[in-house]
Design a protein around this motif. Structure first.
Motif, PDB file in Angstrom:
ATOM      1  N   GLY A 118       0.811  -1.206   0.000  1.00 15.53           N
ATOM      2  CA  GLY A 118       0.000   0.000   0.000  1.00 15.53           C
ATOM      3  C   GLY A 118       0.848   1.260   0.000  1.00 15.53           C
ATOM      4  O   GLY A 118       0.569   2.213  -0.737  1.00 15.53           O
TER       5      GLY A 118
ATOM      6  N   LEU B  14       0.906   3.583  -3.399  1.00 15.00           N
ATOM      7  CA  LEU B  14       0.327   4.919  -3.400  1.00 15.00           C
ATOM      8  C   LEU B  14       1.244   5.911  -4.112  1.00 15.00           C
ATOM      9  O   LEU B  14       0.781   6.816  -4.816  1.00 15.00           O
ATOM     10  CB  LEU B  14       0.084   5.372  -1.954  1.00 15.00           C
TER      11      LEU B  14
ATOM     12  N   PHE C 225      -6.723   5.847   9.000  1.00 17.83           N
ATOM     13  CA  PHE C 225      -5.618   6.176   8.105  1.00 17.83           C
ATOM     14  C   PHE C 225      -4.314   5.457   8.434  1.00 17.83           C
ATOM     15  O   PHE C 225      -3.236   5.981   8.166  1.00 17.83           O
ATOM     16  CB  PHE C 225      -5.388   7.684   8.087  1.00 17.83           C
TER      17      PHE C 225
ATOM     18  N   THR D  76      -5.546  -1.001   6.043  1.00 13.60           N
ATOM     19  CA  THR D  76      -6.016   0.300   5.558  1.00 13.60           C
ATOM     20  C   THR D  76      -5.087   0.943   4.528  1.00 13.60           C
ATOM     21  O   THR D  76      -5.576   1.549   3.572  1.00 13.60           O
ATOM     22  CB  THR D  76      -6.261   1.267   6.731  1.00 13.60           C
ATOM     23  N   PRO D  77      -3.730   0.852   4.662  1.00 15.83           N
ATOM     24  CA  PRO D  77      -2.901   1.432   3.597  1.00 15.83           C
ATOM     25  C   PRO D  77      -3.191   0.835   2.229  1.00 15.83           C
ATOM     26  O   PRO D  77      -3.264   1.563   1.227  1.00 15.83           O
ATOM     27  CB  PRO D  77      -1.466   1.112   4.059  1.00 15.83           C
TER      28      PRO D  77
ATOM     29  N   TRP E  29      -6.695   2.111   0.917  1.00 18.18           N
ATOM     30  CA  TRP E  29      -6.628   3.458   0.367  1.00 18.18           C
ATOM     31  C   TRP E  29      -5.938   3.465  -0.991  1.00 18.18           C
ATOM     32  O   TRP E  29      -6.344   4.184  -1.913  1.00 18.18           O
ATOM     33  CB  TRP E  29      -5.892   4.392   1.335  1.00 18.18           C
ATOM     34  N   THR E  30      -4.893   2.661  -1.118  1.00 21.49           N
ATOM     35  CA  THR E  30      -4.185   2.586  -2.398  1.00 21.49           C
ATOM     36  C   THR E  30      -5.068   1.971  -3.476  1.00 21.49           C
ATOM     37  O   THR E  30      -5.086   2.444  -4.621  1.00 21.49           O
ATOM     38  CB  THR E  30      -2.900   1.758  -2.246  1.00 21.49           C
TER      39      THR E  30
ATOM     40  N   LEU F 231      -8.269   2.093  -3.623  1.00 19.65           N
ATOM     41  CA  LEU F 231      -9.265   3.108  -3.982  1.00 19.65           C
ATOM     42  C   LEU F 231      -8.676   4.120  -4.959  1.00 19.65           C
ATOM     43  O   LEU F 231      -9.310   4.499  -5.956  1.00 19.65           O
ATOM     44  CB  LEU F 231      -9.754   3.814  -2.715  1.00 19.65           C
ATOM     45  N   LEU F 232      -7.432   4.554  -4.709  1.00 17.90           N
ATOM     46  CA  LEU F 232      -6.782   5.501  -5.612  1.00 17.90           C
ATOM     47  C   LEU F 232      -6.505   4.866  -6.968  1.00 17.90           C
ATOM     48  O   LEU F 232      -6.676   5.512  -8.010  1.00 17.90           O
ATOM     49  CB  LEU F 232      -5.473   5.998  -4.989  1.00 17.90           C
TER      50      LEU F 232
ATOM     51  N   CYS G 218      -0.320  12.701  -3.646  1.00 21.20           N
ATOM     52  CA  CYS G 218      -0.320  11.270  -3.301  1.00 21.20           C
ATOM     53  C   CYS G 218       0.856  10.917  -2.397  1.00 21.20           C
ATOM     54  O   CYS G 218       0.717  10.112  -1.471  1.00 21.20           O
ATOM     55  CB  CYS G 218      -0.279  10.423  -4.564  1.00 21.20           C
TER      56      CYS G 218
ATOM     57  N   ALA H 110      -0.031  12.099   1.068  1.00 19.38           N
ATOM     58  CA  ALA H 110      -1.012  11.199   1.674  1.00 19.38           C
ATOM     59  C   ALA H 110      -0.359   9.891   2.113  1.00 19.38           C
ATOM     60  O   ALA H 110      -0.674   9.356   3.192  1.00 19.38           O
ATOM     61  CB  ALA H 110      -2.140  10.917   0.681  1.00 19.38           C
TER      62      ALA H 110
ATOM     63  N   ILE I 170      -0.310   8.397   5.982  1.00 20.16           N
ATOM     64  CA  ILE I 170      -0.759   7.043   6.297  1.00 20.16           C
ATOM     65  C   ILE I 170       0.357   6.253   6.971  1.00 20.16           C
ATOM     66  O   ILE I 170       0.130   5.521   7.941  1.00 20.16           O
ATOM     67  CB  ILE I 170      -1.250   6.337   5.016  1.00 20.16           C
TER      68      ILE I 170
END
Length: 361
Positions: free
Chosen positions: A74, A78, A183, A205-206, A209-210, A212-213, A261, A264, A268
């Motif tokens: 992740g 990202l 986060f 979670t990392p 989020w990645t 999702l991006l 990015c 972010a 994270i």
């Protein structure tokens, strides 16, 4: 009579250009391998997992170790997906590791010194990353400085700022739930929590989020005008300008995406480990992210790239990093294997691309 003759000619032409459809499973797999850029590196990823699973006596796929690999995926992914957008335009950003370190420092200092909520500090950190990207982009497109030189200068500038802010000391980040657990903070305890609980979800979670991006960037590249302009800028910048694409603006926007990015990712990472460390980001992190993007099918010459491939490439790099350590490789030796593995994956990718172009599948 003439209509019947024309119909027969059309049927004959159709038979001549008819493409043989794959029948066997092997033929279908080969078609998938040649048609999708991510397929070849996905095969490499699977083979690496199998190798390390057997080499570690079944420990690689344990929840604890796999969680570490996926969290590293992740973090790298990202940054890698942001580099993909920029590399498609024919540019590159080597300063993302410094932005990765600076943004969480800003967040932590705003919370400790000014009593601001972490969420506010995080927004400020991401905004700072976007600003750094904008500066990189403007210097590159307005002053015609190669992005390699621009971002090397920004790399050292920001790294010096990060080191001098707090005398090179890590800053312990306050815990403000639910911000931390959303986060990056892992609340999972394998002895007490189920794999399907919220605490288990926080362990990944990392990566979430990645992912999702990556999904967002995939839609941007394939379904939006901005994505088409990004690809056109890297494929043929002269032709893109002639049809009205504002290539300079496209590049600046993608520099801003890369900076945001990276910021972010740093935030994270700080929530994950509980402190903002000036040594958390380094040139090696940037190089690994770029390697992940290239392994995933992004061309260093611009014009082509895939967000999903960058995530798979990040998984390959994270698997090599952690799998070699699990199997007892020394730090110096693991770098040799990591470099060899990256080169092998990239060579395979290039050869598959050549076959794909030759076969026109």
């Amino acid at each position: 009579m003439s209509l019947e003759l024309e119909t027969k000619k059309a049927q004959t032409a159709t038979r001549k250009v008819r493409v043989k459809m794959p029948n066997t499973i092997l033929e279908r797999l080969l078609v998938i391998l040649f048609r999708y850029r991510e397929a070849s590196i996905a095969v490499i990823a699977v083979l690496l997992v199998v190798y390390f699973q057997f080499g570690s006596d079944g420990q690689f796929l344990s929840p604890q170790f796999l969680g570490v690999v996926l969290r590293d995926t992740g973090r790298l992914g990202l940054i890698a997906v942001a580099e993909v957008m920029l590399m498609i335009t024919g540019e590159i950003d080597l300063s993302v590791s410094s932005t990765f370190s600076l943004a969480p420092y800003v967040m932590a200092l705003m919370s400790i010194a000014w009593g601001m909520p972490l969420a506010v500090g995080a927004v400020a950190g991401v905004a700072l990353g976007v600003l750094v990207g904008a500066v990189n982009g403007i210097i590159t497109v307005r002053f015609r400085v190669p992005s390699l030189i621009t971002t090397v200068g920004t790399l050292f500038l920001l790294q010096g700022i990060v080191v001098s802010i707090y005398n090179s000391q890590p800053i312990v980040t306050p815990v403000q739930e639910p911000f931390n657990e959303i986060f990056g903070e892992s609340l999972y305890d394998p002895r007490a929590d189920s794999l399907w609980s919220w605490h288990s979800l926080t362990a990944f979670t990392p990566l979430l989020w990645t992912a999702l991006l990556v999904a967002a960037m995939t839609l941007v590249l394939n379904r939006t005008t901005f994505g088409l302009h990004t690809i056109a800028t890297g494929s043929n910048i002269v032709g893109a300008k002639e049809i009205g694409v504002r290539t300079d603006r496209v590049k600046v926007y993608n520099f801003m995406i890369a900076g945001g990015c990276a910021a972010a990712a740093g935030i994270i990472n700080t929530c994950q480990f509980g402190s903002a460390d000036p040594a958390a980001g380094g040139p090696f992190l940037t190089l690994q992210a770029i390697a992940a993007a290239v392994i995933g099918g992004t061309s260093l010459l611009g014009g082509s790239g895939t967000a999903v491939g960058s995530l798979i490439g990040a998984f390959v790099v994270a698997t090599l990093n952690n799998g070699l350590v699990m199997m007892g490789a020394q730090a110096t030796v693991s770098d040799i294997y990591l470099g060899a593995g990256i080169l092998a994956a990239m060579i395979l990718n290039v050869q598959v691309d050549r076959l794909r172009t030759r076969r026109r599948i």
